[in-house]
Design an enzyme around this catalytic site. Structure first.
Site: not given
Length: 472
Positions: A112, A142, A219
């Site tokens: 993402h 992911d 992230s």
């Protein structure tokens, strides 16, 4: 007077924990004896691993919302030439973290972070900047793999750790770039090692949980063990405010290693071993019916003919307790354990059958594409116009992260602005149309060729059955 006061205060001191009579050996043993014991620090660990944690800057172009100028009235008033002169796109920037895992500049981050990016920039700890290219994006986990431009260069990197060796309570350090604050380090403990109840974060459905503070921008950053090895990639948090509340999740290093290996092979996607059995958790009622001491493992409900599970000798009502010595308690943990293993090997299964423990060997094979997908995009005036559908096979189910036992016809993609976009969603499984079962793409094609203006459609969407009645 003073004697009476001391008599009064003595029991009060005891009640308040202030009494001083007698030694306190436990506290005395914990008192630091030297300066070295006082100067406990993560600095040597951070100094060793932080050069391998990088900033990721991703730039993507998105369609510009023209606001009221999109209205037909303004189109007629200003004319198409004026509207075409307006900026149709805008540049959107995003910031995340990444981890260098190979000396030649292979970087792991979250999908993402770089999704849809037209330009990716990697900034190292020493402020050197490099362009990077996307080698592989695995939406299911992911995770994305990047290659830093700069052939012949050597970069600091982290080795993969053994996420199965950690225990709840072990210390861990999280390094990333939250809110754009470069090289932020937090530490905490491992709160859980096999969290499978947070599948909505990604389709991997299996995480390391930590209370080390993880915030937006973390992230793709590193969760590091005390030996300096990579435990996982920080992926998400649970938060009502958007900031850390001590519930963070990292994708384990075992999954990271498989995605990295696929990228190094030049694969365009990650292929996971096919199991070929439908399982469910062992409840207290199931445990009692099978004569188990306590609920544990998963019970096999069915086995597909010719599947690896069938070749291993699994049967209906068997209880699968462990894969390669690692316990499994639900379908997600079974899928995770298999996803960390390479194709063409074998896995050791611990199975309970009729009160006896068996050791079975599961061949690790890729999911087959049987039946062939027969991808078809429909046109015309039906509710399926603009949808691309395919026959479901184990291979297609793996690609789309659907139930491996699912069969039928699946909606693989939908063209923007098409009729199908009003009624269907990607990954919808078509059950029936106008009361007739849909088993193959040809079945659906035949039903759509019928001359009708009424459509009764039954779908399976995210595990739910949806019925809709439409007029064409």
């Amino acid at each position: 007077m003073f004697r009476r006061l001391s008599v009064f205060l003595a029991p009060l001191a005891v009640l308040l924990g202030l009494a001083t009579a007698g030694p306190v050996p436990a506290l005395a043993q914990q008192t630091p004896k030297s300066a070295d014991q006082i100067r406990l620090s993560f600095a040597p660990l951070v100094k060793a691993v932080s050069p391998a944690v990088v900033n990721i800057y991703a730039r993507r172009r998105v369609q510009q919302n023209l606001g009221p100028f999109s209205d037909p009235f303004f189109r007629r008033f200003f004319g198409e030439e004026f509207l075409r002169a307006l900026p149709q796109e805008r540049v959107q920037n995003s910031l995340g973290s990444g981890v260098v895992v190979r000396p030649d500049g292979l970087v792991v981050t979250n999908s993402h972070v770089v999704r849809g990016a037209s330009e990716i920039r990697v900034v190292l700890d020493d402020r050197r900047e490099f362009d990077a290219s996307l080698l592989l994006s695995d939406e299911r986990s992911d995770l994305a793999i990047l290659r830093i431009a700069g052939e012949g260069r050597k970069f600091p990197y982290l080795e993969m750790g053994d996420a199965d060796a950690i225990e709840v309570g072990d210390l861990a350090v999280a390094i990333g770039n939250p809110f754009g604050l470069n090289q932020t380090v937090t530490f905490g403990i491992i709160s859980a090692t096999a969290r499978t109840t947070v599948a909505r974060i990604n389709q991997s459905g299996f995480f390391i949980q930590t209370d080390a503070a993880i915030n937006p921008g973390n992230s793709g950053g590193a969760l590091v063990a005390m030996d300096g090895k990579l435990l996982g990639i920080n992926t998400a948090i649970f938060s009502g405010s958007g900031g850390s509340i001590g519930i963070g999740f990292a994708t384990p290093a075992g999954i990271v290693a498989r995605v990295v290996e696929a990228a190094e092979r030049g694969a365009d996607r990650v292929v996971r071993p096919w199991f070929g059995a439908d399982v469910q958790p062992v409840t207290a009622e199931i445990a009692a019916s099978l004569g188990l001491e306590r609920p544990s493992g998963v019970v096999v409900r069915s086995v597909s003919d010719g599947s690896p599970a069938a070749k291993a000798g699994l049967r209906s009502s068997d209880v699968l307790a462990a894969i390669n010595g690692q316990t499994v308690d639900d379908e997600r943990s079974v899928n995770f354990r298999l996803a960390t293993l390479p194709i063409d090997g074998t896995a050791n299964l611990t199975v309970m059958r009729g009160g006896r423990q068996l050791a079975l060997r599961l061949p690790l094979q890729p999911p087959p594409e049987v039946p062939p997908r027969d991808a078809t995009t429909f046109a015309g005036r039906s509710p399926f116009a603009g949808a691309t559908v395919m026959n479901l096979s184990p291979a297609v189910a793996d690609e789309l992260a659907l139930d491996a036992a699912a069969r039928g016809v699946v909606v693989a993609a939908i063209r923007g602005g098409s009729p199908a976009g009003r009624y269907l969603e990607p990954n919808d499984i078509v059950v029936s149309v106008n009361g007739k079962d849909v088993v193959t793409v040809k079945d659906l094609q035949g039903l759509l060729d019928e001359n009708t203006n009424r459509w009764n459609i039954v779908l399976r969407r995210n595990g739910r059955t949806i019925s809709m009645s439409l007029r064409g």
